[in-house]
Write an enzyme that holds these catalytic residues in place. Sequence first.
Site, mmCIF file in Angstrom:
data_model
loop_
_atom_site.group_PDB
_atom_site.id
_atom_site.type_symbol
_atom_site.label_atom_id
_atom_site.label_comp_id
_atom_site.label_asym_id
_atom_site.label_seq_id
_atom_site.Cartn_x
_atom_site.Cartn_y
_atom_site.Cartn_z
ATOM 1 N N GLU A 1 -11.540 -42.479 -18.149
ATOM 2 C CA GLU A 1 -12.720 -42.869 -18.941
ATOM 3 C C GLU A 1 -12.516 -44.233 -19.587
ATOM 4 O O GLU A 1 -13.483 -44.914 -19.931
ATOM 5 C CB GLU A 1 -12.993 -41.827 -20.033
ATOM 6 C CG GLU A 1 -13.724 -40.598 -19.565
ATOM 7 C CD GLU A 1 -15.175 -40.857 -19.195
ATOM 8 O OE1 GLU A 1 -15.940 -41.366 -20.025
ATOM 9 O OE2 GLU A 1 -15.548 -40.556 -18.047
ATOM 10 N N LYS B 1 -9.462 -42.973 -26.919
ATOM 11 C CA LYS B 1 -8.351 -42.824 -25.967
ATOM 12 C C LYS B 1 -7.725 -44.180 -25.620
ATOM 13 O O LYS B 1 -6.547 -44.260 -25.303
ATOM 14 C CB LYS B 1 -8.837 -42.118 -24.698
ATOM 15 C CG LYS B 1 -9.013 -40.605 -24.859
ATOM 16 C CD LYS B 1 -7.652 -39.885 -24.841
ATOM 17 C CE LYS B 1 -7.783 -38.388 -24.831
ATOM 18 N NZ LYS B 1 -6.503 -37.681 -24.695
HETATM 19 P P1 NAP Z 1 -8.894 -29.190 -23.069
HETATM 20 O O1 NAP Z 1 -8.955 -28.031 -22.142
HETATM 21 O O2 NAP Z 1 -10.092 -29.542 -23.864
HETATM 22 O O3 NAP Z 1 -7.646 -28.960 -24.052
HETATM 23 C C1 NAP Z 1 -7.459 -29.727 -25.201
HETATM 24 C C2 NAP Z 1 -6.634 -28.943 -26.199
HETATM 25 O O4 NAP Z 1 -6.491 -29.730 -27.402
HETATM 26 C C3 NAP Z 1 -7.270 -27.609 -26.610
HETATM 27 O O5 NAP Z 1 -6.319 -26.587 -26.484
HETATM 28 C C4 NAP Z 1 -7.639 -27.832 -28.078
HETATM 29 O O6 NAP Z 1 -7.496 -26.700 -28.885
HETATM 30 C C5 NAP Z 1 -6.598 -28.870 -28.507
HETATM 31 N N1 NAP Z 1 -7.049 -29.569 -29.721
HETATM 32 C C6 NAP Z 1 -8.252 -30.140 -29.944
HETATM 33 N N2 NAP Z 1 -8.314 -30.651 -31.183
HETATM 34 C C7 NAP Z 1 -7.117 -30.396 -31.767
HETATM 35 C C8 NAP Z 1 -6.581 -30.643 -33.067
HETATM 36 N N3 NAP Z 1 -7.308 -31.264 -34.012
HETATM 37 N N4 NAP Z 1 -5.310 -30.237 -33.345
HETATM 38 C C9 NAP Z 1 -4.588 -29.592 -32.403
HETATM 39 N N5 NAP Z 1 -5.050 -29.301 -31.170
HETATM 40 C C10 NAP Z 1 -6.304 -29.715 -30.844
HETATM 41 O O7 NAP Z 1 -8.494 -30.503 -22.256
HETATM 42 P P2 NAP Z 1 -7.678 -30.667 -20.875
HETATM 43 O O8 NAP Z 1 -8.656 -30.821 -19.780
HETATM 44 O O9 NAP Z 1 -6.617 -29.644 -20.804
HETATM 45 O O10 NAP Z 1 -7.046 -32.109 -21.084
HETATM 46 C C11 NAP Z 1 -5.775 -32.280 -21.713
HETATM 47 C C12 NAP Z 1 -5.659 -33.693 -22.220
HETATM 48 O O11 NAP Z 1 -5.807 -34.600 -21.138
HETATM 49 C C13 NAP Z 1 -6.723 -34.091 -23.238
HETATM 50 O O12 NAP Z 1 -6.110 -34.985 -24.141
HETATM 51 C C14 NAP Z 1 -7.766 -34.820 -22.400
HETATM 52 O O13 NAP Z 1 -8.476 -35.739 -23.209
HETATM 53 C C15 NAP Z 1 -6.876 -35.512 -21.394
HETATM 54 N N6 NAP Z 1 -7.467 -35.783 -20.083
HETATM 55 C C16 NAP Z 1 -8.052 -34.770 -19.374
HETATM 56 C C17 NAP Z 1 -8.546 -35.027 -18.112
HETATM 57 C C18 NAP Z 1 -9.190 -33.947 -17.284
HETATM 58 O O14 NAP Z 1 -9.878 -34.290 -16.319
HETATM 59 N N7 NAP Z 1 -8.959 -32.669 -17.580
HETATM 60 C C19 NAP Z 1 -8.445 -36.335 -17.565
HETATM 61 C C20 NAP Z 1 -7.820 -37.326 -18.319
HETATM 62 C C21 NAP Z 1 -7.324 -37.038 -19.566
HETATM 63 P P3 NAP Z 1 -8.479 -25.411 -28.785
HETATM 64 O O15 NAP Z 1 -7.944 -24.635 -27.608
HETATM 65 O O16 NAP Z 1 -8.295 -24.757 -30.086
HETATM 66 O O17 NAP Z 1 -9.853 -25.963 -28.551
HETATM 67 O O1 G4F Z 2 -17.452 -32.987 -16.403
HETATM 68 P P1 G4F Z 2 -17.749 -34.075 -17.349
HETATM 69 O O2 G4F Z 2 -18.257 -33.675 -18.694
HETATM 70 O O3 G4F Z 2 -16.449 -34.957 -17.421
HETATM 71 P P2 G4F Z 2 -16.188 -36.480 -17.854
HETATM 72 O O4 G4F Z 2 -17.214 -36.974 -18.777
HETATM 73 O O5 G4F Z 2 -15.960 -37.255 -16.599
HETATM 74 O O6 G4F Z 2 -14.829 -36.337 -18.668
HETATM 75 C C1 G4F Z 2 -13.751 -35.545 -18.187
HETATM 76 O O7 G4F Z 2 -12.893 -36.350 -17.400
HETATM 77 C C2 G4F Z 2 -12.266 -37.428 -18.108
HETATM 78 C C3 G4F Z 2 -11.390 -38.188 -17.102
HETATM 79 O O8 G4F Z 2 -12.159 -39.186 -16.474
HETATM 80 C C4 G4F Z 2 -11.444 -36.851 -19.242
HETATM 81 F F1 G4F Z 2 -10.820 -37.859 -19.904
HETATM 82 C C5 G4F Z 2 -12.325 -36.075 -20.185
HETATM 83 O O9 G4F Z 2 -11.526 -35.478 -21.204
HETATM 84 C C6 G4F Z 2 -13.021 -34.958 -19.397
HETATM 85 O O10 G4F Z 2 -12.044 -34.061 -18.953
HETATM 86 O O11 G4F Z 2 -18.858 -35.052 -16.714
HETATM 87 C C7 G4F Z 2 -18.673 -35.644 -15.445
HETATM 88 C C8 G4F Z 2 -19.954 -36.352 -15.026
HETATM 89 C C9 G4F Z 2 -20.552 -37.265 -16.110
HETATM 90 O O12 G4F Z 2 -20.985 -38.450 -15.507
HETATM 91 C C10 G4F Z 2 -21.741 -36.488 -16.643
HETATM 92 O O13 G4F Z 2 -22.804 -37.303 -17.139
HETATM 93 O O14 G4F Z 2 -20.953 -35.359 -14.781
HETATM 94 C C11 G4F Z 2 -22.165 -35.770 -15.375
HETATM 95 N N1 G4F Z 2 -22.989 -34.584 -15.624
HETATM 96 C C12 G4F Z 2 -24.190 -34.337 -15.034
HETATM 97 N N2 G4F Z 2 -24.703 -33.207 -15.510
HETATM 98 C C13 G4F Z 2 -22.738 -33.589 -16.485
HETATM 99 C C14 G4F Z 2 -23.823 -32.724 -16.422
HETATM 100 N N3 G4F Z 2 -21.677 -33.360 -17.286
HETATM 101 C C15 G4F Z 2 -21.695 -32.217 -18.041
HETATM 102 N N4 G4F Z 2 -20.627 -31.957 -18.823
HETATM 103 N N5 G4F Z 2 -22.750 -31.349 -18.024
HETATM 104 C C16 G4F Z 2 -23.846 -31.557 -17.231
HETATM 105 O O15 G4F Z 2 -24.788 -30.779 -17.217
#
Ligand code: NAP
Ligand code: G4F
Length: 344
Positions: free
Chosen positions: A128, A154
């Site tokens: 992002e 971030k």
């Molecule tokens: P996620 O499922 O939303 O997990 C995030 C975790 O952070 C949750 O367990 C949440 O706790 C915890 N958290 C939120 N606020 C907090 C706080 N104030 N203090 C302590 N813990 C807190 O996200 P994820 O997909 O596993 O992603 C893991 C990390 O990678 C995140 O930092 C995300 O931004 C980053 N990231 C994700 C992606 C992706 O595509 N998945 C890509 C790039 C980067 P609760 O369980 O209580 O809500």
């Molecule tokens: O699934 P999204 O909400 O993920 P987004 O915004 O790409 O972010 C995720 O990936 C990031 C890595 O690039 C992480 F850093 C971040 O923490 C998270 O895990 O949305 C993906 C795309 C967006 O363009 C959004 O506008 O899908 C589009 N979208 C279309 N309809 C939707 C929807 N997204 C959501 N959540 N819900 C919809 O109904």
Amino acid sequence: MAKRALITGVNGQDGAYLAKFLLDKGYLVTGAVRRTSTSDTHRLVEMGIANSVELRDLEILEFNNILRLVERSQPDEIYNLAAQSFVALSFEEPIYTGAVDALGVTRMLEAVRQTNAPIRFYQASTSEMFGKALELPQSETTPFHPRSPYAVAKLYAHWITVNYRESYGLFTASGILFNHESPLRGKEFVTRKVTLGLAKIKHGELDVLEIGNLDSKRDWGFAGDYVEGMWRMLQQDRADDYVLASGEMHSVRDFVVLAGQCLGMQIEWQGTGAAERGIERKSGRVIVRVNPEFYRPAEVDILCGNAAKAERELGWKRKVSFSDLVAMMAETDERRLREKKAIL
Ligand code: NAP
Ligand code: G4F
């Protein structure tokens, strides 16, 4: 002696996959969770590791709490995954998102610095940060142009991670990860929203899936592959920053069509923009509808990553293809509904 890892955000998607990966490698894993009224360990339960991870309270807004946790758990490696990770919510809660996702990381790094121990630190950075991307595909050298409060926070976190490496010689790695998904993905993210929504339609539990921007393109991989990359970053001789990505991009529309096929539904499109509808060929029913409520104030239209550096230096490559990922998620949600499992 077994290595010790501390994972913040262990209750999240990546936390659960990473904890399982490290336990399988023989690590002692401390999982930091924020205390809420419903402390939700369902992902650790689903991975079969709820009793193998030592859970400790962590509020990333509270420095003293972090410092005590780092001192007591004496980790060799910290994986800082805790974050408000939902981009759409960051437009509604920009200040909270900054406090957690930006300054929260400085608190973590300060705690590492103050304990004066040789801790290796992984920061969960994100594609992002490329936002309104200035080149395609994006790599470690692509300039950043964040498009949401989440991405701005971030980006701060990324640079403070680099800064603590350069200023204090800490071993801090920033993993710039493109979207990675799984059956454990939160229901608010588009991939899981689609697989669960279509599975519910198939089971007669939902009439229409409402969706936002169908044209948005993402580089989607499987979370299980990406946590291995995080670990590899902390096993290097020198800390650095790495992109992890599949190198393929697909639109949200492609994802919907493929998920539908996995569930036996052929979806055809009619109309354009907010009037676009997805119609199931056999029944002629509208099962997907655009709802502009899900549009974002500023969108990231296209993300596609170049993971050549990670492939070369870490020996990392994603294993699960896009079509296998969609099938895994759609089939798991369909099975959960068929077996009347609680949907979390
Ligand atoms: P996620 O499922 O939303 O997990 C995030 C975790 O952070 C949750 O367990 C949440 O706790 C915890 N958290 C939120 N606020 C907090 C706080 N104030 N203090 C302590 N813990 C807190 O996200 P994820 O997909 O596993 O992603 C893991 C990390 O990678 C995140 O930092 C995300 O931004 C980053 N990231 C994700 C992606 C992706 O595509 N998945 C890509 C790039 C980067 P609760 O369980 O209580 O809500
Ligand atoms: O699934 P999204 O909400 O993920 P987004 O915004 O790409 O972010 C995720 O990936 C990031 C890595 O690039 C992480 F850093 C971040 O923490 C998270 O895990 O949305 C993906 C795309 C967006 O363009 C959004 O506008 O899908 C589009 N979208 C279309 N309809 C939707 C929807 N997204 C959501 N959540 N819900 C919809 O109904």
